[in-house]
Design a protein around this motif. Sequence first.
Motif, PDB file in Angstrom:
ATOM      1  N   SER A  86       0.827  -1.193   0.000  1.00 50.65           N
ATOM      2  CA  SER A  86       0.000   0.000   0.000  1.00 50.65           C
ATOM      3  C   SER A  86       0.874   1.261   0.000  1.00 50.65           C
ATOM      4  O   SER A  86       0.576   2.237  -0.696  1.00 50.65           O
ATOM      5  N   ASP A  87       1.953   1.236   0.758  1.00 50.46           N
ATOM      6  CA  ASP A  87       2.869   2.384   0.788  1.00 50.46           C
ATOM      7  C   ASP A  87       3.594   2.556  -0.549  1.00 50.46           C
ATOM      8  O   ASP A  87       3.872   3.681  -0.962  1.00 50.46           O
ATOM      9  N   VAL A  88       3.916   1.462  -1.214  1.00 50.33           N
ATOM     10  CA  VAL A  88       4.560   1.556  -2.539  1.00 50.33           C
ATOM     11  C   VAL A  88       3.587   2.182  -3.542  1.00 50.33           C
ATOM     12  O   VAL A  88       3.940   3.110  -4.275  1.00 50.33           O
ATOM     13  N   TYR A 160       4.479  12.484  -4.491  1.00 51.21           N
ATOM     14  CA  TYR A 160       4.810  12.702  -3.084  1.00 51.21           C
ATOM     15  C   TYR A 160       3.612  13.259  -2.325  1.00 51.21           C
ATOM     16  O   TYR A 160       2.558  13.516  -2.896  1.00 51.21           O
ATOM     17  N   ARG A 161       3.842  13.502  -1.039  1.00 51.68           N
ATOM     18  CA  ARG A 161       2.767  14.069  -0.211  1.00 51.68           C
ATOM     19  C   ARG A 161       2.704  15.587  -0.339  1.00 51.68           C
ATOM     20  O   ARG A 161       1.751  16.192   0.152  1.00 51.68           O
ATOM     21  N   ASP A 162       3.699  16.196  -0.949  1.00 52.78           N
ATOM     22  CA  ASP A 162       3.839  17.659  -0.833  1.00 52.78           C
ATOM     23  C   ASP A 162       3.449  18.438  -2.087  1.00 52.78           C
ATOM     24  O   ASP A 162       3.793  19.594  -2.212  1.00 52.78           O
ATOM     25  N   ILE A 237      -1.229   9.673  -0.635  1.00 48.11           N
ATOM     26  CA  ILE A 237      -0.850   8.990   0.610  1.00 48.11           C
ATOM     27  C   ILE A 237      -1.805   7.796   0.745  1.00 48.11           C
ATOM     28  O   ILE A 237      -2.908   7.824   0.203  1.00 48.11           O
ATOM     29  N   ASP A 238      -1.381   6.762   1.442  1.00 50.60           N
ATOM     30  CA  ASP A 238      -2.343   5.685   1.697  1.00 50.60           C
ATOM     31  C   ASP A 238      -2.951   5.890   3.084  1.00 50.60           C
ATOM     32  O   ASP A 238      -2.359   6.533   3.948  1.00 50.60           O
ATOM     33  N   ILE A 239      -4.173   5.374   3.254  1.00 50.53           N
ATOM     34  CA  ILE A 239      -4.900   5.611   4.504  1.00 50.53           C
ATOM     35  C   ILE A 239      -4.656   4.443   5.440  1.00 50.53           C
ATOM     36  O   ILE A 239      -5.366   3.441   5.406  1.00 50.53           O
ATOM     37  N   SER A 240      -3.621   4.571   6.258  1.00 50.00           N
ATOM     38  CA  SER A 240      -3.367   3.520   7.240  1.00 50.00           C
ATOM     39  C   SER A 240      -3.793   3.960   8.634  1.00 50.00           C
ATOM     40  O   SER A 240      -4.187   3.146   9.449  1.00 50.00           O
ATOM     41  N   ASP A 241      -3.727   5.249   8.909  1.00 46.09           N
ATOM     42  CA  ASP A 241      -4.013   5.737  10.263  1.00 46.09           C
ATOM     43  C   ASP A 241      -5.347   6.457  10.393  1.00 46.09           C
ATOM     44  O   ASP A 241      -5.616   7.058  11.427  1.00 46.09           O
TER      45      ASP A 241
HETATM   46 MG    MG Z   1       1.626   5.151   4.296  1.00 43.51          MG
END
Ligand code: MG
Length: 348
Positions: A86-88, A160-162, A237-241
């Motif tokens: 998921s992060d990849v 990226y996230r930015d 971003i992936d939704i893990s949190d």
């Molecule tokens: Mg992540």
Amino acid sequence: MIEDKNQQRTQLSDLGEFGLIDHLTKNFEIKHKSTVKGIGDDAAVLGFKNKNIVITTDLLVEGVHFDLSYMPLKHLGYKSVIVNLSDVYAMNAEATQITVSIAVSNRFPLEALEDLYVGIETAAKIYNIDVVGGDTTSSTTGLLISVTAIGEVKSNNEVYRDGAKPNDLLVVTGDLGAAYMGLQVLEREKEVYKVNPNSQPDLSPYSYIIERQLKPEARKDIIKLLKDLEVKPSSMIDISDGLSSEIIHLCKQSKVGCDVYEEKIPLDPQVISTCEEFNIDSTTVALNGGEDYELLFTMSQDDYSKIKANPNLTVIGYMKVAQVGIHLVTRADTKIPIKAQGWKNFNV
Ligand SMILES: [Mg+2]
């Protein structure tokens, strides 16, 4: 639900470390050209041409990240791979290889580890990745699993996230909150089981949410979909949190604000009915639940026609200038500041 995992028990000490590694990894096949050398030497050798490589790693600890009383080891193996893939994908990259390391106490027989590796192998097959290495060691307490995932992305295609800009659309894949509600059901059944081990709960009304907790999937399909639609997210971003903490990550790193519309947040009917049953607010669950492994991204409004009406993608808000802040626009049309309340394993 709560399985008696192993009739047979083969002591790990009978095999030795290298015998154990050989035994557990004998079914892994090499599928990628970039895997020059897999398991069997001091290190794996990977060869990538004109590509950027993404690497991510995650450590799962028994009692902190998983509970084996309702998490079958097969599912745990599968999930430990998925959370890394998921992060990849969240980098807009294709996952190609993983390494898997475990630390295990002697209360686990070989058959338990075989189950774990069946789950790992299944994920590797479905997601088309090579398992190229790892380590196996003993632990005095419980089970630890560390997976490292490697992926490739054409130079300049990484996301990226930015990169979010004011006026960009905020888009989420799939639906949210199901994994958290699945966990609530499993925790409840565990308490019931403690009191009455003969109880046979009917979990069929919760099949989707329990599956989302025990056997999540990573959104490999979305990376392909976005490519096919010719949409390049400006940030992802992936939704893990939990949705709220991921929105805050995107906003902070992109230096933008955001309005998220409560009525747009995608929820499965089973999440809504289970929230009613548990008397929990479904928006709170979607915002703070975590472990959904969906993707959250921003994109230019100019591309809206390309994603419009796609059942996998839901526009839930708009990015704003930073000064405006980060808000949830409720159904009653009031604005509430969004605060992160995601999983905090350190506070458990
Ligand atoms: Mg992540």
